[in-house]
Design a protein around this motif. Structure first.
Motif, PDB file in Angstrom:
ATOM      1  N   LEU A   1       0.754  -1.101  -0.151  1.00 60.65           N
ATOM      2  CA  LEU A   1      -0.039  -0.048  -0.068  1.00 60.65           C
ATOM      3  C   LEU A   1       0.819   1.249  -0.022  1.00 60.65           C
TER       4      LEU A   1
ATOM      5  N   LYS B   1       2.604   1.956  -3.448  1.00 59.80           N
ATOM      6  CA  LYS B   1       1.715   2.188  -4.264  1.00 59.80           C
ATOM      7  C   LYS B   1       1.308   3.542  -4.189  1.00 59.80           C
ATOM      8  N   TYR B   2       1.053   4.179  -3.085  1.00 62.87           N
ATOM      9  CA  TYR B   2       0.358   5.517  -3.048  1.00 62.87           C
ATOM     10  C   TYR B   2       1.277   6.653  -2.234  1.00 62.87           C
TER      11      TYR B   2
ATOM     12  N   THR C   1       1.702   9.874  -3.897  1.00 60.28           N
ATOM     13  CA  THR C   1       0.499  10.556  -4.405  1.00 60.28           C
ATOM     14  C   THR C   1      -0.175  11.389  -3.263  1.00 60.28           C
ATOM     15  N   ASP C   2      -1.158  12.228  -3.708  1.00 59.61           N
ATOM     16  CA  ASP C   2      -2.151  12.884  -2.669  1.00 59.61           C
ATOM     17  C   ASP C   2      -2.629  12.145  -1.419  1.00 59.61           C
ATOM     18  N   LEU C   3      -2.682  10.740  -1.628  1.00 58.70           N
ATOM     19  CA  LEU C   3      -3.197   9.849  -0.699  1.00 58.70           C
ATOM     20  C   LEU C   3      -1.978   9.409   0.371  1.00 58.70           C
TER      21      LEU C   3
ATOM     22  N   PRO D   1      -1.097  10.361   3.138  1.00 63.15           N
ATOM     23  CA  PRO D   1      -1.329  10.439   4.567  1.00 63.15           C
ATOM     24  C   PRO D   1      -1.966   9.187   4.790  1.00 63.15           C
ATOM     25  N   VAL D   2      -3.103   8.418   4.114  1.00 67.00           N
ATOM     26  CA  VAL D   2      -3.461   7.547   4.668  1.00 67.00           C
ATOM     27  C   VAL D   2      -2.542   6.265   4.548  1.00 67.00           C
ATOM     28  N   VAL D   3      -1.654   6.077   3.588  1.00 66.83           N
ATOM     29  CA  VAL D   3      -0.962   4.867   3.572  1.00 66.83           C
ATOM     30  C   VAL D   3       0.250   5.220   4.566  1.00 66.83           C
TER      31      VAL D   3
ATOM     32  N   VAL E   1      -0.206   6.797   7.734  1.00 65.26           N
ATOM     33  CA  VAL E   1      -0.851   6.365   8.745  1.00 65.26           C
ATOM     34  C   VAL E   1      -1.236   4.904   9.028  1.00 65.26           C
ATOM     35  N   PHE E   2      -1.435   4.298   8.006  1.00 64.64           N
ATOM     36  CA  PHE E   2      -1.879   2.755   7.839  1.00 64.64           C
ATOM     37  C   PHE E   2      -0.527   1.902   8.368  1.00 64.64           C
TER      38      PHE E   2
ATOM     39  N   TRP F   1      -0.649  11.828   9.632  1.00 69.25           N
ATOM     40  CA  TRP F   1      -1.875  12.295   9.040  1.00 69.25           C
ATOM     41  C   TRP F   1      -1.974  13.525   8.649  1.00 69.25           C
TER      42      TRP F   1
END
Lengths: 207, 207, 207, 207
Positions: B102, B105-106, B109-111, B113-115, B117-118, B175
């Motif tokens: 994850l 892959k991300y 990108t703009d994503l 923060p999600v990955v 934090v995960f 985050w």
């Protein structure tokens, strides 16, 4: 290595790999790279059937490993027949990632009955292989240590019978009520873990 | 094999496989076979998030393995409860390839923060499982060797607390500032390696 | 298990898995199910770069395993620094399936120079990790057995130097003449196998 | 670990992983999520070539493991030549998931002759590698235990000859009559299991 050590090493390898391969079934979700952040969070949350199937199957394999660990300790020697009975057990353990992936994909759809019955059936096959294993440890040559008493052997068979009954019930009920069927499989796994950690006499608890 | 040897064999298997499966997440880039050479070089260079995630997760699993190695050495016996606590630890280790893929892959990108934090969350779960492991080694039955002093146990808990604090910080900061969060995770891993190789007293260094 | 046994078990696991994962890179060719038989034969024959890459990488990992086997035998004890140097070696071994898949996909195209250089580079990284490993076995704490003579250590370094030189040459030549570069890597692997099985004094041959 | 133990550990790892990776070739069937339940059942039933190939290859790897287990027990020491002969054997075992996937995909089509011949050929390679292994155990240095009698060695070679003959027959007949060829491979595997569990003298049965 002596024979028991090598059968353990091979079995440990298969148990460890089957458990670890489960993670390959959780696929990275694809969202547009300019998607809002909450979309990826939702995609990750929507993977809950995959997480559930991963944890459940990891638990089932772990319980099988612990039981196998206890069973091997009761052997004084190994026969070729037991090697193949052990191979049959490993075959059913190796198969688990497939019903796991199937469960993860379809459990939230109208097809849930199929995959729950299939999953309970795979668990039943694993249970049946344990029965063959113990039968091969008792016949045609008795392989158990002399200090393993008749009472202990009866308790093992009672536990395996309980598993057979439980998984069969889960498979039958799962056909009509998939979530009840799945709940029984989960409950059986948790029950086994709780029972084996709490209700054993102290001297057995220290293995 | 005795019980400690077998728990080690199974754990080593899971650690080794989880680390090795990471490579499956680096996919061969697809470029036209008549593309200019520099295009494939660029595609290989563009995989840097995959290389980074691979090395980072390999490092985290390696640190976990070294810690597990030290921890097992302090046990004088094993309980069934510890077997399951160990299983929980292995579950969190097995999970690592997923947040790794994850992240790869991300993260660009703009994503991000999600990955991040995960990923920090997955590391935190692994840290939490180590806490459960050590708790199970102390209660309800005390499983550690008599020569493991109170001071040594306190130091282990202090180190685990530091990990808990570090990964929580990484998850919270990640985050808002994903690269700071990721940097903390990387720094924690490197710090642990440097600390454990350099600042230990000689007699402990020879394990 | 003692410390050397456990470092061996973990390493053996990683070597074995990295070698076995290579097969996942050979994909079943897709031909129409009513295609003439010779079309599937041709598709299977056209996979020769995959077979070649599979056998070559399997051979490289096997040589690394045998060398690791000999190296571990020379240790009298383990330091935490060596554990991490060993981890670095395993990282480079784990990486091998990626350049292997890359080689299989592009070696027959105009992009061959890229993948041969990349492959030789990955082999060089593995060689470099062996250098770090042996350095960690000698400093800061001397971990080798007393009976390992100065001459033997010099021979090991000479062999590692030969590997460094060979893979560097393969990487440089591979840029202009990819098949010469690849040939050098293959020749190095075969040379090592032949040398280690034939030209060793009898007493060393029995390990 | 001593040398025999380590060669066993590495081999057990490869056997265990090759057997476990087979499950990755059984892919979850894709049916519409609103499809009637019987459609998923049918899709699962249509996977029978995959199940068959999985069980057959698992059986072949298991037989190879049991044979390897018996063979290693007959060694008193290891040579570097044997290490590489062992590596060659592991290479052929590692290869098995590929012909397995090929068999599963094409055995029900007009292309069955190709995949049956390929599969029998892969089994023959495995058999040939066992021959090299035993030759390396006898020459140039004799590595077997003194108590391994001439008669026992002759029986092993006779068994390997039977395998060579059987797989060659399967490959040749498979070209014209694929299901006969496949049947021979299945029969050979089952025959070996039945023979090794039933017709051995008692004292050998307890390994």
């Amino acid at each position: 290595m002596n024979n028991l050590a090598r059968i353990e090493a091979y079995s440990d390898g298969v148990f460890a790999i089957a458990a670890t391969l489960l993670i390959l079934e959780i696929r990275v979700p694809a969202v547009g790279i300019h998607a809002p952040v909450r979309e990826l969070w939702r995609a990750l949350a929507d993977l809950w059937p995959s997480y559930l199937a991963f944890v459940l199957s990891f638990g089932i394999i772990l319980v099988a490993w612990v039981n196998h660990h206890h069973a091997i300790r009761r052997l004084s020697k190994v026969s070729t027949a037991l090697l193949y009975a052990n191979g049959l057990l490993l075959l059913t353990v190796t198969f688990i990632p497939f019903p796991t992936a199937l469960l993860a994909k379809y459990v939230t759809t109208d097809l849930a009955p199929v995959v729950v019955v299939f999953y309970a059936g795979a668990s039943l096959m694993c249970n049946a292989a344990f029965r063959v294993w113990f039968a091969a440890a008792q016949r045609p040559v008795y392989l158990l240590k002399p200090e393993v008493g008749k009472e202990q052997i009866e308790r093992i068979w009672a536990q395996m019978n309980a598993g057979t009954l439980g998984y069969t019930t889960a498979a039958i009920l799962g056909w009509w009520l998939p979530f009840i069927g799945l709940g029984i499989v989960i409950a059986l796994t948790m029950l086994w873990i709780v029972m084996s950690t709490q209700h054993r006499p102290e001297k057995e608890n220290l293995i």
